[in-house]
Design a protein around this motif. Structure first.
Motif, PDB file in Angstrom:
ATOM      1  N   THR A 224      24.671  42.510  46.213  1.00 24.75           N
ATOM      2  CA  THR A 224      23.608  41.739  45.558  1.00 24.75           C
ATOM      3  C   THR A 224      23.640  41.940  44.052  1.00 24.75           C
ATOM      4  O   THR A 224      23.468  40.981  43.280  1.00 24.75           O
ATOM      5  N   LEU A 225      23.854  43.170  43.628  1.00 24.37           N
ATOM      6  CA  LEU A 225      23.922  43.448  42.190  1.00 24.37           C
ATOM      7  C   LEU A 225      25.109  42.729  41.556  1.00 24.37           C
ATOM      8  O   LEU A 225      25.013  42.235  40.425  1.00 24.37           O
ATOM      9  N   ALA A 226      26.218  42.645  42.264  1.00 24.71           N
ATOM     10  CA  ALA A 226      27.387  41.946  41.728  1.00 24.71           C
ATOM     11  C   ALA A 226      27.114  40.448  41.599  1.00 24.71           C
ATOM     12  O   ALA A 226      27.509  39.816  40.612  1.00 24.71           O
ATOM     13  N   VAL A 227      26.418  39.886  42.571  1.00 26.86           N
ATOM     14  CA  VAL A 227      26.098  38.450  42.489  1.00 26.86           C
ATOM     15  C   VAL A 227      25.193  38.181  41.302  1.00 26.86           C
ATOM     16  O   VAL A 227      25.386  37.212  40.548  1.00 26.86           O
ATOM     17  N   LEU A 295      36.707  37.940  37.975  1.00 24.52           N
ATOM     18  CA  LEU A 295      36.725  38.000  39.440  1.00 24.52           C
ATOM     19  C   LEU A 295      38.008  37.451  40.049  1.00 24.52           C
ATOM     20  O   LEU A 295      38.291  37.700  41.235  1.00 24.52           O
ATOM     21  N   ALA A 296      38.785  36.723  39.288  1.00 29.41           N
ATOM     22  CA  ALA A 296      39.977  36.080  39.852  1.00 29.41           C
ATOM     23  C   ALA A 296      40.940  37.068  40.510  1.00 29.41           C
ATOM     24  O   ALA A 296      41.449  36.805  41.621  1.00 29.41           O
TER      25      ALA A 296
END
Length: 311
Positions: A224-227, A295-296
């Motif tokens: 969730t923190l990453a999103v 993120l790739a």
């Protein structure tokens, strides 16, 4: 003389009678003393002896008394000017003018009691100039007591120095710590500067601070923190749609830890928006969210096939 003749005589006298104030003034005979008049009397009109009023004629009771002539107002009489006294001008000082002060304007401050004079505006005292040794010590002392990164502008205001000089000195201090091999370093993070321990000594610091009471984020909290970090500002419904599960409880946990905060509402739906905090940047050692890795490289090669399969 008969009564009729007496009445005619009195009528003739009344008709020929002239009031004293309308009679011409007889010229005054010139004497030797008038040959050299004093200077103060040059502008004064010659004094004339008041003419003795003639006795009013006795009028018969049947004849009306003549109306007196109107008196000339006193304001029309010529003013007597003293030749030895100078006329009063507007620049003469009077008690009111001396006590009044000029209004404040450009060029200074008004001085009470002095018309037309201005006291020069005091110039602000220049900021004290600190040498490099004193400035370095002041910065190190402040950085030891701060509990969050402090910006260069704040340090410049406290020390009354230019931000450019503060930034140059902080870079020198950071380079000096690195060259000396200290167990701590001065690093820029979250838009400011703060002292941090070096990564190679992290295990010893964790052993001292945690003492077996390690508190870690769960896998759901990390996802969730990453999103939120990569999609901020983002709503709860958007986070739940990306993860595929309800994230209300996880978001409350992140907010209570100080890693996530509300930042307004969405214009269309009115739902709350969430973003990461300064503590998040501080914990990850980042200066801004732009320093997050892309993120790739972490995405699978068949991400498009997975997306099509989930539809």
């Amino acid at each position: 003389m008969s009564d009729e003749e007496r009445r005619d005589s009195l009528a003739d006298q009344a008709a020929a009678w002239i009031p004293p104030w309308e009679r011409p003034t007889p010229p005054k005979p010139r004497t030797e003393t008038d040959a050299t008049p004093e200077p103060s009397a040059e502008l004064e009109p010659p004094a004339t002896a008041p003419a003795e009023p003639e006795p009013a004629p006795v009028l018969d009771d049947t004849e009306p008394a003549p109306a007196p002539a109107p008196r000339t107002p006193a304001a029309a009489e010529p003013a007597i000017v003293d030749a030895h006294r100078s006329p009063r001008t507007e620049t003469a000082q009077d008690p009111v003018g001396e006590s009044a002060a000029e209004p404040e304007g450009e060029g200074g401050v008004a001085v009470p009691g002095k018309r037309g004079r201005r006291r020069p505006t005091p110039e602000p005292e220049p900021a004290p100039v600190l040498d490099d040794t004193e400035l370095r010590g002041a910065l190190e002392a402040i950085l030891l007591v701060v509990d969050q990164p402090v910006s260069e502008l704040t340090l410049a205001q406290v020390l009354e120095q230019s931000p450019e000089r503060i930034g140059t000195m902080l870079d020198e201090i950071a380079a000096g710590y690195t060259a000396a091999g200290h167990g701590f370093e001065l690093r820029r993070a979250a838009g400011g500067w703060r002292l941090y321990t070096r990564p190679e000594y992290a295990t010893y610091v964790e052993r001292f601070v945690l003492e077996g009471q390690s508190v870690r984020l769960t896998q759901a909290a990390l996802e969730t923190l990453a999103v939120i970090a990569y999609k901020q500002p983002v709503t709860r419904s958007r986070i739940s749609a990306i993860r595929g599960v309800n994230c209300d409880g996880v978001i409350r946990t992140l907010v209570s830890r100080g890693l996530v905060e509300e930042c307004g509402t969405e214009a269309d739906s009115g739902a709350f928006l969430y973003r990461t905090t300064t503590m998040f940047l501080e914990k990850l050692g980042l200066n801004s969210v732009d320093d997050l890795p892309p993120l790739a490289p972490f995405l699978p090669d068949d991400v498009e096939e997975l997306a099509d399969a989930t539809r």
